[in-house]
Design an enzyme around this catalytic site. Structure first.
Site, PDB file in Angstrom:
ATOM      1  N   PHE A   8     -24.226 -43.312  44.771  1.00 46.42           N
ATOM      2  CA  PHE A   8     -24.135 -43.212  45.913  1.00 46.42           C
ATOM      3  C   PHE A   8     -24.087 -41.635  46.531  1.00 46.42           C
ATOM      4  O   PHE A   8     -23.970 -41.958  47.777  1.00 46.42           O
ATOM      5  CB  PHE A   8     -22.290 -44.285  46.577  1.00 46.42           C
ATOM      6  CG  PHE A   8     -23.016 -45.016  48.067  1.00 46.42           C
ATOM      7  CD1 PHE A   8     -24.434 -45.510  47.655  1.00 46.42           C
ATOM      8  CD2 PHE A   8     -22.627 -44.714  49.476  1.00 46.42           C
ATOM      9  CE1 PHE A   8     -24.660 -46.203  48.927  1.00 46.42           C
ATOM     10  CE2 PHE A   8     -22.590 -45.425  50.375  1.00 46.42           C
ATOM     11  CZ  PHE A   8     -23.953 -46.210  49.826  1.00 46.42           C
ATOM     12  N   LYS A 120     -30.185 -34.866  35.526  1.00 43.32           N
ATOM     13  CA  LYS A 120     -30.473 -33.996  34.756  1.00 43.32           C
ATOM     14  C   LYS A 120     -29.755 -33.761  33.442  1.00 43.32           C
ATOM     15  O   LYS A 120     -30.206 -33.971  32.437  1.00 43.32           O
ATOM     16  CB  LYS A 120     -30.581 -32.721  34.950  1.00 43.32           C
ATOM     17  CG  LYS A 120     -31.495 -32.290  36.490  1.00 43.32           C
ATOM     18  CD  LYS A 120     -31.609 -31.298  37.372  1.00 43.32           C
ATOM     19  CE  LYS A 120     -30.946 -31.754  38.055  1.00 43.32           C
ATOM     20  NZ  LYS A 120     -31.067 -31.094  39.749  1.00 43.32           N
ATOM     21  N   VAL A 147     -37.040 -33.453  37.024  1.00 39.74           N
ATOM     22  CA  VAL A 147     -38.026 -32.924  37.152  1.00 39.74           C
ATOM     23  C   VAL A 147     -38.793 -32.657  38.234  1.00 39.74           C
ATOM     24  O   VAL A 147     -39.448 -33.576  38.501  1.00 39.74           O
ATOM     25  CB  VAL A 147     -37.877 -32.287  36.146  1.00 39.74           C
ATOM     26  CG1 VAL A 147     -39.122 -30.917  36.346  1.00 39.74           C
ATOM     27  CG2 VAL A 147     -37.947 -32.339  34.391  1.00 39.74           C
ATOM     28  N   GLY A 149     -38.218 -32.907  41.840  1.00 41.77           N
ATOM     29  CA  GLY A 149     -38.340 -34.013  42.350  1.00 41.77           C
ATOM     30  C   GLY A 149     -39.388 -35.556  42.517  1.00 41.77           C
ATOM     31  O   GLY A 149     -39.672 -36.231  42.252  1.00 41.77           O
ATOM     32  N   GLY A 202     -29.588 -29.512  53.444  1.00 40.80           N
ATOM     33  CA  GLY A 202     -29.444 -29.956  52.054  1.00 40.80           C
ATOM     34  C   GLY A 202     -30.505 -30.571  50.674  1.00 40.80           C
ATOM     35  O   GLY A 202     -29.931 -31.625  49.986  1.00 40.80           O
ATOM     36  N   GLU A 205     -27.572 -28.242  45.126  1.00 44.89           N
ATOM     37  CA  GLU A 205     -26.428 -29.183  44.668  1.00 44.89           C
ATOM     38  C   GLU A 205     -25.652 -28.919  45.523  1.00 44.89           C
ATOM     39  O   GLU A 205     -24.965 -27.958  46.006  1.00 44.89           O
ATOM     40  CB  GLU A 205     -26.969 -28.818  43.574  1.00 44.89           C
ATOM     41  CG  GLU A 205     -28.080 -28.783  42.453  1.00 44.89           C
ATOM     42  CD  GLU A 205     -28.200 -29.888  42.561  1.00 44.89           C
ATOM     43  OE1 GLU A 205     -27.397 -30.976  41.613  1.00 44.89           O
ATOM     44  OE2 GLU A 205     -29.499 -29.952  42.974  1.00 44.89           O
ATOM     45  N   LYS A 220     -33.871 -28.732  33.998  1.00 44.83           N
ATOM     46  CA  LYS A 220     -35.354 -29.024  33.867  1.00 44.83           C
ATOM     47  C   LYS A 220     -36.289 -28.729  32.997  1.00 44.83           C
ATOM     48  O   LYS A 220     -36.755 -29.608  32.463  1.00 44.83           O
ATOM     49  CB  LYS A 220     -36.340 -28.711  35.896  1.00 44.83           C
ATOM     50  CG  LYS A 220     -35.043 -29.624  36.562  1.00 44.83           C
ATOM     51  CD  LYS A 220     -34.916 -29.279  37.950  1.00 44.83           C
ATOM     52  CE  LYS A 220     -34.681 -29.889  38.980  1.00 44.83           C
ATOM     53  NZ  LYS A 220     -34.321 -28.549  40.747  1.00 44.83           N
TER      54      LYS A 220
HETATM   55  N1  HSE Z   1     -30.917 -27.959  44.208  1.00 49.83           N
HETATM   56  C1  HSE Z   1     -32.107 -29.490  43.868  1.00 49.83           C
HETATM   57  C2  HSE Z   1     -33.509 -27.707  44.284  1.00 49.83           C
HETATM   58  C3  HSE Z   1     -32.855 -30.124  43.752  1.00 49.83           C
HETATM   59  O1  HSE Z   1     -33.177 -27.268  44.736  1.00 49.83           O
HETATM   60  O2  HSE Z   1     -34.883 -27.665  43.399  1.00 49.83           O
HETATM   61  C4  HSE Z   1     -33.323 -31.161  43.099  1.00 49.83           C
HETATM   62  O3  HSE Z   1     -32.856 -30.751  42.062  1.00 49.83           O
END
Ligand code: HSE
Length: 332
Positions: A8, A120, A147, A149, A202, A205, A220
């Site tokens: 969530f 991942k 991988v 997004g 945002g 991680e 990734k």
């Molecule tokens: N924290 C990751 C990034 C999020 O900055 O790419 C997506 O996996």
């Protein structure tokens, strides 16, 4: 198609929102009705085997008082009661144990569900085993969102580069480090200040060391290497160096010579590496901000470079939703 959403966080909430907004379009365009029968949080779940009202869940001010809330409900314990076709595993990445995602995926496959995941950890640690398990139970695990997004890498290769051999993959796979290095370059700001900005925006991680130490990019790269280069490998096989030691002075020196410092992930000739590297100003890797870039070298189509959003709730939900729809269409 009956789905359960596990997790969530940002991606899960965005997926619920997108599912609610797009349900009519999905039905009209693809003839698919997606019913969400469970949404699992850490401390319980919303359950309705006839389909949950997603708007209500998203807007709930006091979730524990909702009629459909089941305190302490755990996916591994009640998966068999959900009569569910597909588990959507969106819990946070953990590259030490890969839990709780690993157990969720195994449970789902055990009950004959397909799996879609943005997590991942399980694939970075156990890609060969999980794919073998899925093969044995004749189910699929789709993982486009793990991988880069929103960039459709696995779908691209699976559906539009058939019979191509992928020779190497090179890219910027972490938006946070790219954002940090870009801001350090353009604004001459110190590392720590820009890391805080990335956290506020945002896309870092939950534990930002996953970004800045290259853990996220390495996970990734392992998934890409297993899935696209057919190289059986694991997280521990990546030579990894983060960006903590990059100073504004080093960036300025590089810039004077016409180079940028970028955090590159490379899988080539059996070697997996994540490290800061010099790239020429104007090269395809000179993308700024939180963008990701992936260059595939293939035998037939030759080189392909994709640039897009590698992080963000809705962007990542785009890939998750496409995987769900692919499975739904296959099950029709
Ligand atoms: N924290 C990751 C990034 C999020 O900055 O790419 C997506 O996996």
């Amino acid at each position: 198609m009956r789905i359960a959403v596990i997790g969530f966080g940002t991606v899960a909430k965005s997926l619920l929102k997108v599912l609610a907004e797009k349900s009519k379009l999905i039905l009209d365009e693809y003839g698919v009705e997606i019913k969400t029968v469970g949404v699992f949080k850490k401390d319980g779940a919303f359950i309705n085997t006839n389909g949950l009202d997603l708007e209500k869940i998203i807007n709930s001010q006091n979730y524990r008082s909702e009629e459909e809330w089941v305190e302490a409900a755990n996916f591994n314990k009640i998966a068999g009661e959900l009569n569910c076709d597909c588990a959507v595993e969106l819990t946070p990445t953990n590259v030490e144990t890969s839990e709780p995602g690993l157990s969720h995926i195994k449970t789902a496959l055990g009950y004959g569900m397909d799996v879609v995941t943005a997590n991942k950890g399980p694939l970075a640690l156990y890609y060969p085993e999980l794919m073998e398990l899925a093969r044995q139970v004749k189910r699929r695990i789709l993982f486009e969102a793990t991988v880069a997004g929103a960039i459709p890498l696995f779908n691209l290769v699976r559906n539009t580069l058939r019979a191509n051999r992928i020779i190497s993959v090179k890219g910027i796979l972490n938006g946070t480090t790219n954002y940090i290095l870009s801001r350090m370059t353009s604004e001459k700001l110190p590392f720590k200040t820009v890391l805080k900005e990335a956290q506020r925006l945002g896309f870092a991680e939950a534990d930002p060391s996953y970004d800045v130490d290259g853990i996220d990019a390495a996970a990734k790269l392992v998934i890409l290497s297993n899935a696209l280069l057919r190289k059986e490998c694991r997280f521990k096989d990546v030579n990894r160096q983060g960006i903590r030691d990059i100073t504004p002075e080093a960036i300025e020196l590089a810039r004077k010579d016409g180079f940028l410092i970028k955090h590159l992930a490379i899988s080539e000739d059996g070697v997996l590496e994540v490290a800061p590297r010099l790239v020429e100003v104007g090269s395809s890797f000179a993308v700024s901000g939180s963008l990701n870039v992936v260059k595939l070298q293939t035998d037939l189509a030759k080189d392909l470079t994709l640039i897009g959003r590698g992080a963000g709730g809705v962007e990542t939900a785009s890939s998750v939703l496409n995987d769900i729809l692919e499975l739904a269409i296959l099950r029709r």
